[in-house]
Design a protein around this motif. Sequence first.
Motif, mmCIF file in Angstrom:
data_model
loop_
_atom_site.group_PDB
_atom_site.id
_atom_site.type_symbol
_atom_site.label_atom_id
_atom_site.label_comp_id
_atom_site.label_asym_id
_atom_site.label_seq_id
_atom_site.Cartn_x
_atom_site.Cartn_y
_atom_site.Cartn_z
ATOM 1 N N LEU A 162 -16.079 -60.895 8.005
ATOM 2 C CA LEU A 162 -17.412 -60.282 7.973
ATOM 3 C C LEU A 162 -18.546 -61.221 7.532
ATOM 4 O O LEU A 162 -19.626 -61.145 8.121
ATOM 5 C CB LEU A 162 -17.395 -59.000 7.138
ATOM 6 N N GLY B 221 -18.585 -58.816 -1.597
ATOM 7 C CA GLY B 221 -17.576 -57.764 -1.459
ATOM 8 C C GLY B 221 -16.978 -57.687 -0.067
ATOM 9 O O GLY B 221 -16.026 -56.955 0.166
ATOM 10 N N LEU B 222 -17.524 -58.435 0.876
ATOM 11 C CA LEU B 222 -17.006 -58.386 2.245
ATOM 12 C C LEU B 222 -15.948 -59.458 2.452
ATOM 13 O O LEU B 222 -16.076 -60.577 1.974
ATOM 14 C CB LEU B 222 -18.133 -58.582 3.262
ATOM 15 N N SER B 223 -14.881 -59.067 3.187
ATOM 16 C CA SER B 223 -13.787 -60.000 3.420
ATOM 17 C C SER B 223 -13.942 -60.659 4.783
ATOM 18 O O SER B 223 -14.704 -60.207 5.627
ATOM 19 C CB SER B 223 -12.471 -59.242 3.350
#
Lengths: 76, 158
Positions: free
Chosen positions: A16, A11-13
């Motif tokens: 990150l 879920g991290l873009s």
Amino acid sequence: MKVHHEIDATGLSCPLPVVRAKKAMDALEKGQVLEIHATDAGVEKDLPAWAKTLGHEIVDQQKDKGVYIFRIRKGE
Amino acid sequence: MNQKKSTMVVFSGDLDKAIASYIIATGSASMGNEVTMFFTFWGLTILRKENAVPVQKNRMDKLFAKMLPRGPRKLGISKMNVGGLGAKMMKYTMKKKNIVTLQELIELAQELDIKMVACTMSMDVLGIKKEELIDGIEYAGVASYLAEANEANHNLFV
């Protein structure tokens, strides 16, 4: 293969996943293995590029239902 | 492993360009590089505190202070801004897609010990005082930037 630390970057873009990977790797000893789960499609190329730059070794790379799973052994 | 260096001039005060700058900077720090970002002209607005700080200013400087955006939340985008509507849409869609915000990126940069340097000459031009910029930054001029860029193997102007 023993995994010494696992991080969930799903879920991290960008950027990150590599930021988290760097932080986690800093806490490990040489030769220890970090497992990272991520969903950002960029990591497929980014984590190998990151590992190569820092002298770490990708020991396993898989994709399972849109989740990229990397096992990376810490280098120098 | 010998430490490599990235330097960056952030001239633009556009939200999109600021986000790109910070993504490259934090990415570079994560690749083990020492990173310095130099903020000049419109780029200084990224470092402004959100709230007005009481400082002595002449008329022109007061006007600038009013017209220039105060910090990351107030920046517009470089294309399709339409009086701030575009920036709102961009922030909305980025939030929906779980993209990291500029405020988060700035905090991340601080955590990663990225050096942020404000150009004192531009501060003078725009009438911006040290008290109006966020804490933990440094102040310098072109020679400091060039000295760092000389040692860097990666240098960008945004």
